[in-house]
Design a protein around this motif. Structure first.
Motif, PDB file in Angstrom:
ATOM      1  N   HIS A  30      -2.662   7.815 -12.708  1.00  0.00           N
ATOM      2  CA  HIS A  30      -3.381   6.724 -13.384  1.00  0.00           C
ATOM      3  C   HIS A  30      -2.404   6.064 -14.353  1.00  0.00           C
ATOM      4  O   HIS A  30      -2.434   6.318 -15.549  1.00  0.00           O
ATOM      5  CB  HIS A  30      -4.620   7.267 -14.094  1.00  0.00           C
ATOM      6  CG  HIS A  30      -5.588   7.919 -13.161  1.00  0.00           C
ATOM      7  ND1 HIS A  30      -6.538   7.195 -12.470  1.00  0.00           N
ATOM      8  CD2 HIS A  30      -5.738   9.205 -12.761  1.00  0.00           C
ATOM      9  CE1 HIS A  30      -7.238   8.020 -11.705  1.00  0.00           C
ATOM     10  NE2 HIS A  30      -6.766   9.246 -11.851  1.00  0.00           N
ATOM     11  N   HIS A  61      -1.029  10.361  -6.603  1.00  0.00           N
ATOM     12  CA  HIS A  61      -2.233  10.091  -7.402  1.00  0.00           C
ATOM     13  C   HIS A  61      -1.892  10.116  -8.886  1.00  0.00           C
ATOM     14  O   HIS A  61      -1.766  11.172  -9.495  1.00  0.00           O
ATOM     15  CB  HIS A  61      -3.299  11.147  -7.087  1.00  0.00           C
ATOM     16  CG  HIS A  61      -4.661  10.825  -7.620  1.00  0.00           C
ATOM     17  ND1 HIS A  61      -5.753  10.635  -6.813  1.00  0.00           N
ATOM     18  CD2 HIS A  61      -5.108  10.675  -8.881  1.00  0.00           C
ATOM     19  CE1 HIS A  61      -6.813  10.377  -7.558  1.00  0.00           C
ATOM     20  NE2 HIS A  61      -6.459  10.401  -8.822  1.00  0.00           N
ATOM     21  N   ASP A  94      -2.253  13.472 -10.784  1.00  0.00           N
ATOM     22  CA  ASP A  94      -3.484  13.060 -11.462  1.00  0.00           C
ATOM     23  C   ASP A  94      -3.187  12.776 -12.937  1.00  0.00           C
ATOM     24  O   ASP A  94      -4.048  12.949 -13.794  1.00  0.00           O
ATOM     25  CB  ASP A  94      -4.614  14.093 -11.314  1.00  0.00           C
ATOM     26  CG  ASP A  94      -6.001  13.451 -11.482  1.00  0.00           C
ATOM     27  OD1 ASP A  94      -6.088  12.206 -11.466  1.00  0.00           O
ATOM     28  OD2 ASP A  94      -6.986  14.189 -11.643  1.00  0.00           O
ATOM     29  N   GLU A 129     -10.335   6.174  -5.980  1.00  0.00           N
ATOM     30  CA  GLU A 129     -10.978   7.426  -5.672  1.00  0.00           C
ATOM     31  C   GLU A 129     -12.444   7.186  -5.348  1.00  0.00           C
ATOM     32  O   GLU A 129     -13.152   6.622  -6.162  1.00  0.00           O
ATOM     33  CB  GLU A 129     -10.948   8.389  -6.861  1.00  0.00           C
ATOM     34  CG  GLU A 129      -9.705   8.442  -7.643  1.00  0.00           C
ATOM     35  CD  GLU A 129      -9.795   9.489  -8.777  1.00  0.00           C
ATOM     36  OE1 GLU A 129     -10.557  10.473  -8.723  1.00  0.00           O
ATOM     37  OE2 GLU A 129      -9.070   9.280  -9.755  1.00  0.00           O
ATOM     38  N   HIS A 179      -8.238  14.727  -2.783  1.00  0.00           N
ATOM     39  CA  HIS A 179      -7.327  14.913  -3.914  1.00  0.00           C
ATOM     40  C   HIS A 179      -7.820  16.056  -4.800  1.00  0.00           C
ATOM     41  O   HIS A 179      -9.012  16.342  -4.852  1.00  0.00           O
ATOM     42  CB  HIS A 179      -7.130  13.572  -4.630  1.00  0.00           C
ATOM     43  CG  HIS A 179      -7.658  13.461  -6.005  1.00  0.00           C
ATOM     44  ND1 HIS A 179      -6.882  13.730  -7.099  1.00  0.00           N
ATOM     45  CD2 HIS A 179      -8.863  13.101  -6.466  1.00  0.00           C
ATOM     46  CE1 HIS A 179      -7.612  13.530  -8.178  1.00  0.00           C
ATOM     47  NE2 HIS A 179      -8.810  13.158  -7.830  1.00  0.00           N
TER      48      HIS A 179
HETATM   49 ZN   LIG Z   1      -7.593  10.726 -10.585  1.00  0.00          ZN
END
Ligand SMILES: [Zn+2]
Length: 251
Positions: free
Chosen positions: A8, A6, A200, A88, A150
């Motif tokens: 970005h 996960h 994340d 998500e 997550h």
């Molecule tokens: Zn995220």
């Protein structure tokens, strides 16, 4: 070898992040999306790099943007081989975001979509554990492709309900924080067979780099912390979490 399940990537320089990650044996990165713009970016980035994959989904904080047109877009983008999950998606009651009923509708519609597309789900739950669990339990039939929660922040009972649904957990940098005692206890009690690693990034950089801009390479610190908590080697954490990634995301 590790997978950051996960990240970005579109919020940073993907070239640098992927290069740095590979130097630390983070061979796979799943780029998570959260809205229409990031879905397109995630697929574009996944197409550019070996070992980089994408998820498609509308985050609960922008649940009101989910409509038929967006669903059609997800269906089209999901034809790409690099798309490995729907996410998500989920519920987030932390901020004054969209109405809770509206969030539930968008979540359920995307669960149905994931099931139709035969893709696993990547779920975000914040301050909404009971509602999210009830919704998932009520629609268990839609979860046949599995998926992950997550940045899980529930207790052991919540975790048991999630495992009973055949879902798994991705654990991020928060488990390295000194004040995250509850999560650390939980990680000790969860079987490695249900855990995967995430950053994340660019958020939530783990110790010892907490407070910096997070990157996929830092997933190694999460693996080290999990190894320490569970009293196993980092190699074992790497191997088991990789097996789980293969099982759930088919990569
Ligand atoms: Zn995220």
């Amino acid at each position: 070898m590790f997978t950051d399940t996960h990240a970005h990537l579109y919020d940073g320089d993907p070239n640098e992040i992927v290069k740095n990650a590979k130097e630390r044996l983070v061979e796979h990165i799943i780029c998570a999306s959260s809205d229409v713009e990031s879905m397109q970016q995630a697929v574009e980035i996944a197409n550019q790099f070996d070992g980089v994959y994408a998820t498609l989904g509308i985050h609960p904080q922008v649940a009101e943007t989910y409509d038929d047109q967006v669903e059609l877009m997800i269906r089209k983008l999901a034809k790409n081989k690099k798309v490995v999950a729907i996410g998500e998606i989920g519920l987030d009651y932390h901020y004054d975001g969209p109405d809770h009923e509206l969030q539930k509708q968008a979540f359920l519609k995307q669960l149905k979509l994931a099931n139709q597309l035969r893709l696993p789900i990547q779920v975000h739950i914040r301050d909404a554990m009971e509602d999210a669990l009830q919704l998932l339990e009520k629609h268990e039939k839609l979860l046949s492709c599995g998926g992950v929660i997550h940045c899980f922040s529930g207790n052991l009972q919540d975790a048991e309900r999630i495992m009973a649904l055949g879902l798994d957990f991705t654990i991020g940098g928060v488990c390295t924080f000194k004040n995250a005692k509850a999560l650390q206890e939980l990680v000790k009690n969860l079987p490695l067979e249900h855990l995967m690693l995430e950053t994340d990034s660019p958020y939530l950089a783990p110790e010892p780099v907490r407070g910096t801009v997070n990157e996929s390479k830092n997933v190694v610190y999460v693996a080290e912390k999990i190894a320490l908590l569970k009293g196993v080697s980092v190699e074992e954490v790497a191997q088991k979490t990789q097996e789980n990634v293969k099982r759930v995301f088919k990569i």
